[in-house]
Write an enzyme that holds these catalytic residues in place. Sequence first.
Site, PDB file in Angstrom:
ATOM      1  N   TYR A  69      95.125  19.982  71.778  1.00 12.95           N
ATOM      2  CA  TYR A  69      94.410  17.874  71.683  1.00 12.95           C
ATOM      3  C   TYR A  69      93.219  18.226  71.430  1.00 12.95           C
ATOM      4  O   TYR A  69      92.698  19.354  71.749  1.00 12.95           O
ATOM      5  CB  TYR A  69      95.174  17.293  72.329  1.00 12.95           C
ATOM      6  CG  TYR A  69      94.762  16.266  72.413  1.00 12.95           C
ATOM      7  CD1 TYR A  69      94.988  15.555  71.683  1.00 12.95           C
ATOM      8  CD2 TYR A  69      93.521  15.336  73.153  1.00 12.95           C
ATOM      9  CE1 TYR A  69      94.988  14.008  71.396  1.00 12.95           C
ATOM     10  CE2 TYR A  69      93.202  14.177  73.312  1.00 12.95           C
ATOM     11  CZ  TYR A  69      93.263  14.113  71.641  1.00 12.95           C
ATOM     12  OH  TYR A  69      92.989  12.564  71.817  1.00 12.95           O
TER      13      TYR A  69
ATOM     14  N   ASP B 150      86.892  24.468  69.528  1.00 10.15           N
ATOM     15  CA  ASP B 150      87.135  23.314  70.515  1.00 10.15           C
ATOM     16  C   ASP B 150      86.959  23.003  71.604  1.00 10.15           C
ATOM     17  O   ASP B 150      87.769  23.409  72.207  1.00 10.15           O
ATOM     18  CB  ASP B 150      88.233  22.096  69.819  1.00 10.15           C
ATOM     19  CG  ASP B 150      88.087  20.735  70.688  1.00 10.15           C
ATOM     20  OD1 ASP B 150      87.452  20.601  71.405  1.00 10.15           O
ATOM     21  OD2 ASP B 150      88.919  19.976  70.859  1.00 10.15           O
TER      22      ASP B 150
ATOM     23  N   LYS C 249      82.318  15.382  76.198  1.00 11.44           N
ATOM     24  CA  LYS C 249      82.541  15.669  78.244  1.00 11.44           C
ATOM     25  C   LYS C 249      80.862  15.690  78.914  1.00 11.44           C
ATOM     26  O   LYS C 249      80.549  15.034  79.146  1.00 11.44           O
ATOM     27  CB  LYS C 249      84.012  16.215  78.553  1.00 11.44           C
ATOM     28  CG  LYS C 249      85.147  15.758  77.911  1.00 11.44           C
ATOM     29  CD  LYS C 249      86.347  16.622  78.065  1.00 11.44           C
ATOM     30  CE  LYS C 249      87.487  16.313  77.812  1.00 11.44           C
ATOM     31  NZ  LYS C 249      88.367  15.245  78.253  1.00 11.44           N
TER      32      LYS C 249
HETATM   33  C1  LIG Z   1      90.124  19.842  73.794  1.00 14.27           C
HETATM   34  C2  LIG Z   1      89.362  18.426  74.010  1.00 14.27           C
HETATM   35  N1  LIG Z   1      88.875  17.959  72.333  1.00 14.27           N
HETATM   36  C3  LIG Z   1      89.216  16.625  71.826  1.00 14.27           C
HETATM   37  C4  LIG Z   1      89.264  15.388  72.955  1.00 14.27           C
HETATM   38  C5  LIG Z   1      89.009  14.579  72.430  1.00 14.27           C
HETATM   39  O1  LIG Z   1      87.728  14.289  73.026  1.00 14.27           O
HETATM   40  P1  LIG Z   1      87.515  12.219  73.045  1.00 14.27           P
HETATM   41  O2  LIG Z   1      88.850  11.457  74.043  1.00 14.27           O
HETATM   42  O3  LIG Z   1      86.214  12.056  73.484  1.00 14.27           O
HETATM   43  O4  LIG Z   1      87.657  11.308  71.589  1.00 14.27           O
HETATM   44  C6  LIG Z   1      89.144  15.783  74.247  1.00 14.27           C
HETATM   45  C7  LIG Z   1      90.049  14.844  75.130  1.00 14.27           C
HETATM   46  O5  LIG Z   1      90.527  15.582  76.232  1.00 14.27           O
HETATM   47  C8  LIG Z   1      90.263  17.346  74.586  1.00 14.27           C
HETATM   48  O6  LIG Z   1      90.324  17.802  75.052  1.00 14.27           O
END
Ligand SMILES: Cc1ncc(COP(=O)(O)O)c(C=O)c1O
Length: 439
Positions: free
Chosen positions: A145, A240, A268
């Site tokens: 994700y 990511d 985060k």
């Molecule tokens: C690996 C990863 N990338 C992107 C995101 C998206 O981040 P946000 O919820 O701050 O938009 C998340 C959210 O949990 C994530 O776990």
Amino acid sequence: MRNTEQSRAAFAEAKEHMPGGVNSPVRSFANVGGNPPFIARAEGAKIYDIDGNEYIDYVGSWGPMVVGHAHPQVVKALQEAVTRGTSYGAPTLLETELAKLVQSVYPSIEVIRMVNSGTEATMSALRLARGYTGRDKIVKFIGCYHGHSDSLLVSAGSGLATFGVPSSPGVTKGTAADTIAVPYNDADAIRAVMEREGDTIAAVIVEPVAGNMGLVLPRQGYLSLLRDLTAKHGALLIFDEVMCGFRASLGGAQAAYGIRPDLTCLGKIIGGGLPVAAYGGRREIMERVSPSGPVYQAGTLSGNPLAMTAGIETLKILTAEPEEGKADYSRELTIKTKELLLGWQRAAKDSGVSICAHQAGSMFGIFFIDREVYDYTDAEAADQEAFRIWFDTMLDEGIYLAPSQFETLFLSGAHAAEDIERTIAAAEKGFAAVKKSRS
Ligand SMILES: Cc1ncc(COP(=O)(O)O)c(C=O)c1O
């Protein structure tokens, strides 16, 4: 039994005003069929709901709260910062300070751009990759994700799983068609895609330690295969690390596995609980971002002074030199996490319940399954009903876990030995309840 009366009433009222009563779907507890506790406050390793129940928290706001809730150093800095104004929409020293702190542990990030959410970071990194390479297609992995931008809300098509189909109404077929979805950890699948279409692919984006199908680790050599294939075909490799950054190790998955991606997305933890994320990487690529270059990306609240302050203080704590004879902060977290997970594994074994347990630094998780989990198909095969029973027991015992087997758990520096003991004791009850349900 917990009293949940006020949370139940609050949820019923919230549902009148917000879709599903929440501002982000997973909070609704839909996966476990329960009622979410409404949180009143948090401190250290604990959160407290509006009915007065106390929980040991392993969600940590889905990862950011690595130094614990309301850490006095973070709170004090925020209190001082707020008196200087909450937003200027103009440059501050704080932005460069946070940039330097991040770069000191992520040498691959030569230049960084702050944004407000992980979604923005990955979306912007992909636009940059497309702008830089002049190519349209991207590759993502099934079960990873990367936030909710259109290009990334794509699942695999049937059969070969190599053409994208929208995984949400509202994502156009045209957008999805530029995203190729490939099974995670499958070397042959990514080799085949890159051989067939590599020269049209702008970027391969991956959670190098995957945390959104439960916690799934990359097979040995898999990340270096991605590095080699992308380099060979002139595509960018985007890590990511929004979730695994500062968690899989201090330097994230890229330090843990010794791979240098072209671009990295963080989030985060770098905001210490306030809305901050970032993307960055090779200078030559990042210089294409506006105003240095033509790839447009902007944000009214990007680099917000309060958010930068929380991030700076959190990273200062994480990166501080350890006292004589002590392991550094990240190492301590890894050791404590291992202890907890070993306790759970022992308890599961004693109860005769099979689990597959994974750890990456201070990230951890279990699947109710009797074999190894390498990808989304494996994760889906885990016993969801067992998880639900285990989760309910844990919640009643005052242990707050992510309400889905497809999520990852997080430890913080505030979790004490006593919290870990209590969590293992609760897990024993949880596994016993699972066993009983099966007999
Ligand atoms: C690996 C990863 N990338 C992107 C995101 C998206 O981040 P946000 O919820 O701050 O938009 C998340 C959210 O949990 C994530 O776990």
